[in-house]
Write a protein that holds these residues in place. Structure first.
Motif, mmCIF file in Angstrom:
data_model
loop_
_atom_site.group_PDB
_atom_site.id
_atom_site.type_symbol
_atom_site.label_atom_id
_atom_site.label_comp_id
_atom_site.label_asym_id
_atom_site.label_seq_id
_atom_site.Cartn_x
_atom_site.Cartn_y
_atom_site.Cartn_z
ATOM 1 N N PHE A 253 55.442 30.686 6.674
ATOM 2 C CA PHE A 253 56.890 30.784 6.518
ATOM 3 C C PHE A 253 57.547 29.630 7.276
ATOM 4 C CE2 PHE A 253 58.216 35.063 4.947
ATOM 5 C CZ PHE A 253 56.963 35.538 4.647
ATOM 6 N N PRO A 254 58.597 29.019 6.706
ATOM 7 C CA PRO A 254 59.342 28.033 7.493
ATOM 8 C C PRO A 254 59.978 28.736 8.698
ATOM 9 C CG PRO A 254 59.955 27.926 5.168
ATOM 10 C CD PRO A 254 59.107 29.146 5.343
ATOM 11 N N PRO A 255 59.805 28.187 9.913
ATOM 12 C CA PRO A 255 60.309 28.870 11.117
ATOM 13 C C PRO A 255 61.793 29.190 11.054
ATOM 14 C CG PRO A 255 58.863 27.093 11.733
ATOM 15 C CD PRO A 255 59.025 26.996 10.245
ATOM 16 N N LEU A 256 62.579 28.324 10.404
ATOM 17 C CA LEU A 256 64.014 28.584 10.292
ATOM 18 C C LEU A 256 64.260 29.915 9.582
ATOM 19 C CD1 LEU A 256 66.781 27.004 10.818
ATOM 20 C CD2 LEU A 256 66.730 26.580 8.375
ATOM 21 N N ILE A 257 63.454 30.182 8.539
ATOM 22 C CA ILE A 257 63.597 31.413 7.767
ATOM 23 C C ILE A 257 63.082 32.607 8.560
ATOM 24 C CG2 ILE A 257 62.921 32.578 5.651
ATOM 25 C CD1 ILE A 257 64.643 30.174 5.209
ATOM 26 N N THR A 258 61.871 32.452 9.125
ATOM 27 C CA THR A 258 61.297 33.539 9.916
ATOM 28 C C THR A 258 62.285 34.017 10.954
ATOM 29 O OG1 THR A 258 59.197 32.378 9.759
ATOM 30 C CG2 THR A 258 59.310 34.210 11.285
ATOM 31 N N THR A 259 62.817 33.057 11.734
ATOM 32 C CA THR A 259 63.619 33.454 12.881
ATOM 33 C C THR A 259 65.029 33.842 12.459
ATOM 34 O OG1 THR A 259 64.107 31.124 13.346
ATOM 35 C CG2 THR A 259 62.262 32.110 14.504
ATOM 36 N N LEU A 260 65.470 33.383 11.274
ATOM 37 C CA LEU A 260 66.740 33.895 10.740
ATOM 38 C C LEU A 260 66.578 35.378 10.412
ATOM 39 C CD1 LEU A 260 69.622 33.422 9.583
ATOM 40 C CD2 LEU A 260 68.533 32.910 7.400
ATOM 41 N N ALA A 261 65.434 35.715 9.780
ATOM 42 C CA ALA A 261 65.166 37.113 9.425
ATOM 43 C C ALA A 261 65.043 37.971 10.678
ATOM 44 C CB ALA A 261 63.896 37.204 8.586
ATOM 45 N N THR A 262 64.281 37.489 11.672
ATOM 46 C CA THR A 262 64.084 38.321 12.862
ATOM 47 C C THR A 262 65.341 38.319 13.731
ATOM 48 O OG1 THR A 262 62.994 36.470 13.971
ATOM 49 C CG2 THR A 262 61.587 38.116 12.943
ATOM 50 N N PHE A 263 66.175 37.269 13.624
ATOM 51 C CA PHE A 263 67.470 37.307 14.312
ATOM 52 C C PHE A 263 68.241 38.538 13.860
ATOM 53 C CE2 PHE A 263 71.993 36.546 13.433
ATOM 54 C CZ PHE A 263 72.484 36.454 14.716
ATOM 55 N N TYR A 264 68.297 38.736 12.538
ATOM 56 C CA TYR A 264 68.981 39.912 11.997
ATOM 57 C C TYR A 264 68.255 41.189 12.398
ATOM 58 C CZ TYR A 264 72.230 37.408 8.957
ATOM 59 O OH TYR A 264 73.256 36.654 8.476
#
Lengths: 377, 342
Positions: free
Chosen positions: A149-160
């Motif tokens: 997964f692109p880290p930007l996406i991973t951490t956007l998802a886990t941010f939420y």
């Protein structure tokens, strides 16, 4: 300046033999363009300018060492999360962690539950909160490093995800109690033993929270095989793989480190506010964006492979003192707003300046080695 | 020999463009979009079963009104992400456009068309600043837009001047969620978003300038060597995103009360990015569709509204948004891997 001391010592030590000659070599090699030097100069300029403004009488409160030292209470979380971003961004392949603020909130809640409601001893609760943060980071790392997964996406998802869990688990109410109120002492200002008389009061958090992490991070990045691997995978993932580095595990460990540090910051925010707020790391603009800003300002390349601890620590110091200065020059609400402007302009300026000097060096045919040179001890 | 080869070679030049065109253009509807559509329909049916009030015009209408600004800004964000960029300053641009427009509506009582134009012009100007810094400063877009987001936010807060904007007239109600904002039950703002998506779909698929965005995202150097003027294109892409953020700001003014507070637009940048990536646009660049973005925006808003309507904690909705991001990107990764193996 206390927090930066290990850096200064490190840079000063090898210069003992033939200082003049070494200085000349260093300037010739473009040392003045070095990010740490630039930041140091900016900090000195800021302090001098503010001292003059203070003498003229423009400031609304006294600008002195006590004021600078007391503002360090905001320095601890900012610098710590900057270090967290340093690890993740340096690992390359778009490494970035948008979820640090949510991890801070969630780990803070977990810490308060363990410490206040379950009644575990303080040290055990802190260790468990840090481990919990590491677990949250491990999820980020697993998705990013092993599943691609692109880290930007991973951490956007886990941010939420993490933010949502923190708010739901705590029922959107802060957790507080007598034990936590006492824990507040861990962050407040103290006099140092022995030399305390001559120095201003420094927030205890600088020594109990920031210093250990900074020393450990410096050691890991600059003196261990893991640190070398991290810079290697950030510089060229494929080459690092052919060199026998387990790139996936190295990248995953960077995210775990960021999670553990976020967990530690979570504990710090509980001490700082004397209660565990479910939105501690996400209220307002959140903690992730300032942390990324600090890392970039400190010379961490968003493309990976470049970044030094000293740069991050100095960048955080510059921003914290700049914010503190603005508060006593610009009155009230306008001051808080001017901090936004200052942060934005400093970030843009540093990024554009860094790009410009990089392009000049490239045009001049100089090698653009990105891994920091480690002097043999 | 020459007699034999001539008839064989002859059809090739005629056949070649046909084959290559089919290879370049993805199918009209991609797998991700079909899956998204199915998920949205299933969610709507499930929500309809568990909360009978959900599948009524009184519930779907407001939902679509809330989707509109996210989908609209999502169109610009899709362009940006296709070029391998990102824009985290959209929330700040919405805020600046909204507060300036609202102030002018209150102070000068400007008519609706002028208000919309003002909002779009402000967004366009701010977006152009982003574009110029990114294209000619050659710094990673995420850093530039983090920086400009802070500066824009300061600008917006200055205009707010530490208070709310009160007594906003109903000039923009035709974009709102009330009766003036609907024709035959369809909210105007959602219709505008759909038209924007349709135009963008055509543009990305058939216009030369649209195709060049994919080229830039795929490989910027290769695109430049192929004769694409990369820098002007990038400026233009970020400017359009700003302009759409300005139009979205009008919708946010219209859907709010007569008071505008400083939290307007806050958090929208991440919602828009979530909608875009759920819609199947690759964050690495070079691949993506605006239809997916529209469906992604509907999905995000459905989940957030649905959780509230089921009587669950509102905040739980965002956990599902996170899970949907992971699932959407995960399935895309699996299919991408299968494609590469094939």
């Amino acid at each position: 300046m206390t927090a930066v001391k290990p850096q200064d010592r490190q840079q000063a030590a090898p210069q003992r033999a033939g200082v003049g000659e070494r200085m000349r070599d260093w300037v010739a090699a473009g040392g003045l363009k070095d990010r740490t030097v630039l930041l140091l100069v900016l900090i000195v300029v800021l302090v001098v300018a503010m001292t003059i403004l203070d003498a003229v009488g423009v400031t609304r409160a006294e600008f002195n060492s006590d004021y600078l030292a007391s503002s360090l209470i905001a320095y601890v979380p900012l610098a710590l999360l900057g270090i967290a971003q340093l690890f993740v961004i340096t690992s390359g392949r778009g490494g970035i962690d948008l979820s640090v603020g949510s991890m801070v909130s969630l780990a803070g809640i977990v810490f308060a539950m363990l410490f206040q409601q379950t009644g575990l001893p303080m040290v055990v609760s802190i260790v468990l909160a840090v481990l919990f943060g590491a677990l949250l980071g491990a999820f980020n790392g697993f998705l990013s490093a092993y599943l691609g997964f692109p880290p930007l996406i991973t951490t956007l998802a886990t941010f939420y995800g993490y933010r949502s869990i923190a708010l739901v688990v705590s029922d959107q109410k802060p957790i507080s109690g007598p034990e936590i109120s006492e824990f507040y002492n861990a962050a407040k200002a103290i006099e140092l033993p022995l030399i305390g008389q001559t120095l201003p009061l420094v927030p205890l958090g600088v020594f109990t929270f920031l210093l250990p992490v900074a020393v450990l991070a410096w050691f890991v990045l600059n003196r261990t095989a893991y640190g070398r691997s991290l810079y290697a995978i950030g510089t060229n993932d494929t080459a690092a793989q052919w060199a026998g580095i387990d790139t996936r595990r190295t990248r995953m460990t960077a995210f775990v480190t960021a999670g553990a540090i976020s967990g530690f910051v979570g504990v710090y925010t509980v001490a700082q506010f004397a209660s565990a707020r479910p939105d501690a790391g996400t209220s307002g603009g959140g903690m992730a964006l300032p942390a990324i800003t600090i890392a970039v300002l400190g010379g961490v390349a968003i493309t990976g492979g470049i970044g030094r601890l000293s740069g991050v620590l100095l960048a955080a110091l510059l921003i914290v003192w700049l914010n503190a200065s603005i508060l006593i020059v610009v009155p009230g609400n306008d001051g808080a707003q001017a901090q936004l402007l200052a942060l934005g302009l400093v970030l843009l300026g540093a990024a554009l300046f860094g790009q410009l000097s990089l392009r000049r060096r490239r045009a001049a045919g100089a090698p653009t080695t990105v891994v920091p040179v480690v002097r043999s001890p | 020999m020459s007699v034999d080869t001539a008839p064989e070679r002859a059809p090739e030049p005629a056949a070649a463009p046909q084959v290559s065109l089919r290879r370049i253009l993805p199918p009209v509807v991609t797998g991700q979009e079909i899956v998204l559509l199915v998920v949205v329909v299933v969610l709507w049916v499930l929500l309809g079963i568990f909360t009978p009030a959900f599948l009524t015009t009184g519930s779907i209408g407001p939902l679509l009104v809330q989707v509109a600004p996210i989908a609209l800004v999502g169109v610009g964000m899709t362009f940006v992400i296709i070029t391998a960029g990102i824009d985290v300053s959209v929330a700040a641009m919405i805020m600046v456009s909204a507060v300036v427009t609202a102030r002018m509506m209150v102070g000068l009582d400007i008519p609706a068309p002028l208000a919309v134009l003002v909002a779009i012009a402000i967004g366009l100007a701010l977006g152009m600043i982003n574009g110029l810094l990114i294209a000619y400063g050659r710094v990673h877009p995420i850093i530039i837009t983090f920086g400009t987001a802070n500066v824009f936010q300061w600008l917006g807060l200055r205009v707010f001047d530490s208070s709310t904007v009160n007594g906003i007239p109903g000039t923009l109600d035709f974009l709102g969620r009330g009766d003036p904002g609907r024709t035959l039950g369809v909210p105007h703002s959602f219709a505008i978003a759909v038209v924007a998506v349709a135009v963008a779909w055509w543009f990305l698929r058939y216009a030369k300038a649209g195709r060049s965005l994919y080229a830039i995202g795929g490989n910027q150097n290769a695109a430049r060597l192929a004769g694409i003027k990369v820098q002007p294109r990038l400026v233009w892409v970020y400017a359009v995103t700003g302009a759409l953020a300005g139009l979205a700001a009008c919708m946010m003014i219209a859907t709010g009360t007569s008071t505008l507070d400083q939290s307007v637009g806050s958090g929208k940048e991440l919602q828009v990015i979530a909608a875009v990536v759920i819609g199947g646009t690759s964050i690495i660049g070079g691949r993506g569709s605006v239809v997916g973005t529209l469906l992604g925006a509907i999905l995000v808003q459905t989940v957030v509204s649905g959780v509230t309507q089921l009587g669950w904690p509102t905040q739980l909705g965002f956990l599902f948004v996170g899970i949907f991001i992971v699932i959407a990107v995960g399935t895309d990764l699996i299919r991408e891997r299968a494609r590469r193996r094939a």
